[in-house]
Design an enzyme around this catalytic site. Structure first.
Site, PDB file in Angstrom:
ATOM      1  N   GLU A  97       4.760  -5.155  -1.308  1.00  0.00           N
ATOM      2  CA  GLU A  97       5.729  -6.221  -1.078  1.00  0.00           C
ATOM      3  C   GLU A  97       7.117  -5.622  -1.324  1.00  0.00           C
ATOM      4  OE1 GLU A  97       5.284  -9.690  -3.541  1.00  0.00           O
ATOM      5  OE2 GLU A  97       7.073 -10.612  -2.673  1.00  0.00           O
ATOM      6  N   ARG A 123      -6.088  -0.083 -11.412  1.00  0.00           N
ATOM      7  CA  ARG A 123      -4.657   0.132 -11.378  1.00  0.00           C
ATOM      8  C   ARG A 123      -4.281   1.176 -12.435  1.00  0.00           C
ATOM      9  NH1 ARG A 123      -1.499  -4.148 -10.034  1.00  0.00           N
ATOM     10  NH2 ARG A 123       0.536  -3.915 -10.957  1.00  0.00           N
ATOM     11  N   LYS A 168       6.984  -4.334 -11.033  1.00  0.00           N
ATOM     12  CA  LYS A 168       8.305  -4.424 -10.418  1.00  0.00           C
ATOM     13  C   LYS A 168       9.164  -5.486 -11.083  1.00  0.00           C
ATOM     14  CE  LYS A 168       6.288  -4.534  -6.476  1.00  0.00           C
ATOM     15  NZ  LYS A 168       5.950  -4.707  -5.057  1.00  0.00           N
TER      16      LYS A 168
HETATM   17  P1  ATP Z   1       3.759  -4.762  -9.418  1.00  0.00           P
HETATM   18  O1  ATP Z   1       2.777  -5.621 -10.171  1.00  0.00           O
HETATM   19  O2  ATP Z   1       4.139  -3.504 -10.076  1.00  0.00           O
HETATM   20  O3  ATP Z   1       4.919  -5.536  -8.936  1.00  0.00           O
HETATM   21  P2  ATP Z   1       2.294  -5.174  -7.074  1.00  0.00           P
HETATM   22  O4  ATP Z   1       0.840  -5.015  -7.161  1.00  0.00           O
HETATM   23  O5  ATP Z   1       2.867  -6.532  -7.037  1.00  0.00           O
HETATM   24  O6  ATP Z   1       2.950  -4.289  -8.163  1.00  0.00           O
HETATM   25  P3  ATP Z   1       2.598  -4.476  -4.369  1.00  0.00           P
HETATM   26  O7  ATP Z   1       3.886  -4.184  -3.722  1.00  0.00           O
HETATM   27  O8  ATP Z   1       1.884  -5.692  -3.985  1.00  0.00           O
HETATM   28  O9  ATP Z   1       2.898  -4.393  -5.884  1.00  0.00           O
HETATM   29  O10 ATP Z   1       1.619  -3.236  -4.323  1.00  0.00           O
HETATM   30  C1  ATP Z   1       1.351  -2.450  -3.196  1.00  0.00           C
HETATM   31  C2  ATP Z   1       0.058  -1.753  -3.413  1.00  0.00           C
HETATM   32  O11 ATP Z   1       0.148  -0.902  -4.537  1.00  0.00           O
HETATM   33  C3  ATP Z   1      -1.052  -2.739  -3.681  1.00  0.00           C
HETATM   34  O12 ATP Z   1      -2.198  -2.365  -2.953  1.00  0.00           O
HETATM   35  C4  ATP Z   1      -1.269  -2.633  -5.140  1.00  0.00           C
HETATM   36  O13 ATP Z   1      -2.585  -2.932  -5.450  1.00  0.00           O
HETATM   37  C5  ATP Z   1      -0.897  -1.169  -5.419  1.00  0.00           C
HETATM   38  N1  ATP Z   1      -0.444  -1.003  -6.796  1.00  0.00           N
HETATM   39  C6  ATP Z   1       0.535  -1.675  -7.425  1.00  0.00           C
HETATM   40  N2  ATP Z   1       0.629  -1.295  -8.710  1.00  0.00           N
HETATM   41  C7  ATP Z   1      -0.315  -0.344  -8.902  1.00  0.00           C
HETATM   42  C8  ATP Z   1      -0.734   0.439 -10.014  1.00  0.00           C
HETATM   43  N3  ATP Z   1      -0.155   0.326 -11.201  1.00  0.00           N
HETATM   44  N4  ATP Z   1      -1.744   1.315  -9.837  1.00  0.00           N
HETATM   45  C9  ATP Z   1      -2.327   1.438  -8.643  1.00  0.00           C
HETATM   46  N5  ATP Z   1      -1.989   0.738  -7.560  1.00  0.00           N
HETATM   47  C10 ATP Z   1      -1.003  -0.154  -7.671  1.00  0.00           C
END
Ligand code: ATP
Ligand code: MG
Length: 749
Positions: A31, A258, A268
């Site tokens: 996102e 994760r 984020k």
């Molecule tokens: P955050 O919680 O840090 O804002 P998010 O999961 O909301 O992260 P997205 O932009 O939706 O962020 O993530 C894009 C991709 O990266 C998704 O497939 C998510 O599962 C993966 N991702 C995000 N954070 C991690 C992490 N700490 N380890 C592995 N993959 C991750």
């Protein structure tokens, strides 16, 4: 690629073999609401990596369904990160917003099938109707709207006739589903907000659960890889695609753990808070775990990819030690970068018996590195060394310059201290030294022995540079918030001195500053007038044992942890266990919760309990020490059994050993696999409970501390702790604390 396959590769291979997948298509779907962090790097590594390994392709898709938080600057940062890490996406960058019209059509189709309805209850009522883990939910009265009514309402939602939150579109699934996510999930909501790409074209936006599976389908994705917090969403993913009876092939979702790293935050939202609150200097602040921050700090893309590979892909969440990341960058840079000299805290040395000047030849690389290249090092009568490379009153084992001990100047001569000059405060401001003319590095015939070589620069030729020393952003291993920030995470040294070749020749961007660490020419602030270097990482782990890099354990069984504060409901099985532990065995709620939610832990606990009926003590060691080991190792790797843990606790219960010693014995069991009794016996760890022995020790302690005895007797009862501590110390922790307390109370009366 690693030799052993991870579970995703196994799935992909099976799907290729069975013909379920014709081609491997993955996607990285962030996102665009913040800069990507190293957790995203792991997702990038997995998605692009799998596509590359199996000759497929990976799309980069912006998951832009929330108009209020997204921005093009984040899109750019995401593109930069993927490219910098060395990956290429297929075709153009995709956007979920490109599919809004198509997704909308699918929604209408579901309505026509009687599988979706417009609901109009308010948030609170919706929550109530949803039920609980143990109670089924109820449908709202609006669920009985006819297809025509639903189509009409949904159209009016799209046209903007309603306010935000007035109505939603829900899938009609099952209000009594055990998986709460399946209780008629939301598919569309009203948001009157300008979208950064579609402007005001839409005022209804699809929810993640509806948009994601369909976007995957539209793009022909074969494997939709996401993180564990979406595990329960998988049922919706499948329901939507199956219910719409889409033409195959359709994508399937698979979850992995994760990445979490200690001493930092990885969300984020939290990163945005740090940036907006100006706790750091922008998204690319080198202290942040963002890709932009790591890049600016000097990390190489190779080191990050290697790190992602080494931490492995597991199915349960884990916390990785930041030392492991630091280990990877060191290993990457060590054979690659030139070694040069920079003095960060200069102390002047005047070499009184040296006249004139010369240029020493110095290789940029040590002998064991295949790279070649060298520079000239100016040497003269006045030089600077690092302030702490001189000690007037050295502690034992100090190998550098002292009044008695000569030292070698790296690539140069041996010098000895002749005179120390101090200012009026007693601070050393200069050393008068002499050098040994026959001791030149490479042609030393002096026969003088030194214990170390130190870095230095020539006073006249050295260049002033700014050096930015970074430390961990948080001082707490698991930071809770702003209050845990490390106040010393950035130290700016304005007047470090560097040898001239580094800034004149600029043989590289990254260097090893001898004995200091690895440094990177700051890509933004560096100018010829003011060179700036960022410290990437020290030469060795300065955080000591606590942060010793743990060897990578790719498929290690990890304890599942809660994500983003969301409490995953217990299954009915888990609830039963929880009640048994809390009500039946009277365990504390936290402990009962941990045990009940972890199948392996509770099985372990039950087995130990069958041997020894000591629920509280067993549960404590199992949810702490044992859990920690189970988190880091597979079952097969564990060297202890539930029976042995029961034996260990039995010795605690019958006061053979104390709790403290039990922990020590446990560590030994982990390492050697020996029996607890054997360990206790061979190491003489049996607790001392004999009042006669303890009494004698107490007498000795009291004799040695007459003042404190006086004070205690005069009323300072707080000193009891002091005495207990002294007695325990005198017995290496083996004295039975209960008896120590009792006897002390008697004797100190
Ligand atoms: P955050 O919680 O840090 O804002 P998010 O999961 O909301 O992260 P997205 O932009 O939706 O962020 O993530 C894009 C991709 O990266 C998704 O497939 C998510 O599962 C993966 N991702 C995000 N954070 C991690 C992490 N700490 N380890 C592995 N993959 C991750
Ligand atoms: Mg998120």
């Amino acid at each position: 690629m690693k030799e052993s396959k991870n579970f995703l590769q196994t799935i992909v291979e099976k799907d290729l073999q069975s013909g379920k997948s014709k081609e491997i298509v993955t996607r990285f779907p962030p996102e665009p609401n913040g800069f990507p962090h190293i957790g995203h790097a792991k997702s990038i590594f997995i998605n692009f990596g799998i596509a590359r390994d199996y000759n497929g392709h990976c799309n980069l898709r912006m998951d832009d369904t929330n108009p209020t938080k997204e921005d093009t600057k984040y899109v750019e940062a995401l593109k930069d990160a993927v490219t910098w890490l060395g990956y290429e996406w297929e075709g153009n960058v995709r956007f979920t917003s490109d599919y809004f019209a198509q997704i909308h059509k699918y929604a209408m189709q579901l309505i026509k099938m009687g599988k979706a309805y417009v609901d109009s209850v308010d948030e609170e009522e919706m929550r109530e109707l949803r039920g609980t883990v143990t109670e089924a939910g109820k449908r709202s009265k609006y669920a009985s709207r006819t297809v025509e009514e639903n189509l009409d309402m949904f159209e009016r939602m799209r046209k903007g006739e309603f306010q935000d939150g007035e109505h939603v579109l829900r899938a009609k699934i099952d209000m009594s589903a055990a998986n709460m996510k399946m209780r008629d999930p939301l598919m569309y909501r009203i948001r009157h907000a300008e979208h950064f790409r579609t402007g005001n074209e839409w005022c209804i936006y699809p929810m993640y659960d509806f948009a994601h599976c369909l976007s995957d389908y539209i793009e022909g994705v074969s494997h939709s890889i996401c993180t564990l917090e979406f595990e329960n969403n998988r049922d919706i993913y499948n329901w939507v695609l199956d219910t719409l009876e889409l033409e195959p092939p359709r994508p399937y979702q698979h979850e992995f753990a994760r990445l979490g790293i200690n001493y930092t935050v990885m969300s984020k939202r939290k990163l945005l808070e740090l940036v907006e609150g100006k706790y750091v200097n922008g998204w690319d602040d080198p202290r942040l775990p963002t890709i932009a921050g790591l890049r600016r700090k000097g990390y190489t893309p190779e080191s990050i990819v290697t790190f992602c590979d080494q931490v492995g892909i597991a199915k349960a969440n884990s916390m990785v030690d930041v030392a492991q990341l630091e280990f990877t960058i060191r290993a990457d840079l060590n054979p690659k970068v030139p070694r040069v000299m920079c003095v960060i805290d200069p102390l002047k040395i005047t070499i009184e018996n040296y006249e004139g000047s010369e240029e020493l030849n110095a290789s940029y690389y040590p002998d064991d590195v295949p790279k070649e290249g060298s520079r000239k090092l100016p040497f003269s009568r006045e030089i600077y060394i690092e302030r702490d490379d001189f000690e007037e009153n050295p502690p034992k084992g100090y190998f550098r310059l002292t009044p008695e001990q000569p030292v070698r100047l790296k690539h140069g001569y041996i010098i000895a201290c002749k005179e120390i000059i101090k200012d009026s405060d007693g601070k050393v401001i200069e050393i008068k030294a002499e050098y040994y003319p026959t001791s030149k590095s490479g042609s030393d015939t002096s026969g003088i022995k030194v214990k170390s070589a130190i870095h230095w620069v020539s006073a006249d030729e050295a260049k002033k540079v700014e050096v930015r020393l970074y430390d961990r952003l948080y001082s707490s291993e698991m930071p809770e918030g702003i209050e845990d920030l490390n106040p010393n995470s950035l130290q700016v040294i304005k007047d470090a001195l560097i040898e001239p070749a580094v800034v004149q020749e600029r043989p590289d961007e990254r260097f090893q500053f001898e004995r200091q660490g690895y440094f990177f020419a700051d890509p933004i602030d560096y100018t010829d007038e003011k060179p700036v270097y960022n410290k990437i990482v020290g030469l060795k782990d300065s955080w000591g044992k606590k942060t010793k890099p743990t060897p990578p354990k790719p498929e290690a069984k990890e304890k599942k942890v809660q994500i983003d504060g969301e409490v995953v409901p217990m299954t009915s099985e888990q609830e039963k266990l929880f009640t048994r532990y809390k009500e039946g065995l009277k365990l504390n709620g936290e402990v009962a919760n941990t045990l009940a939610r972890d199948e392996d832990l509770s099985a372990f606990f039950e087995e130990a309990l069958a041997v020894l009926n000591s629920p509280t003590n067993l549960a404590n060691i199992i949810t702490n020490e044992v859990a920690r080991e189970m988190k880091q190792h597979t079952k097969e790797e564990l060297k202890f059994t539930p029976q042995q843990i029961a034996e260990l606790i039995k010795m605690v219960d019958d006061t053979t050993i104390s709790n403290k010693i039990a922990k020590q014995v446990f560590e030994e069991m982990v390492n050697s696999g020996a029996n607890p009794e054997e360990i206790v016996e061979s190491k003489g760890l049996v607790q001392i409970s004999d009042p006669e022995i303890i009494g004698k020790i107490i007498d000795e302690v009291m004799e040695k501390n007459p003042d404190n005895v006086e004070k205690f007797k005069a009323g300072n009862k707080k000193l009891l702790g002091f005495f207990v501590g002294q007695v325990l110390k005198a017995t290496d922790g083996k004295a039975n604390p209960k008896i120590v307390n009792q006897l002390l109370a008697q004797k100190l009366q």
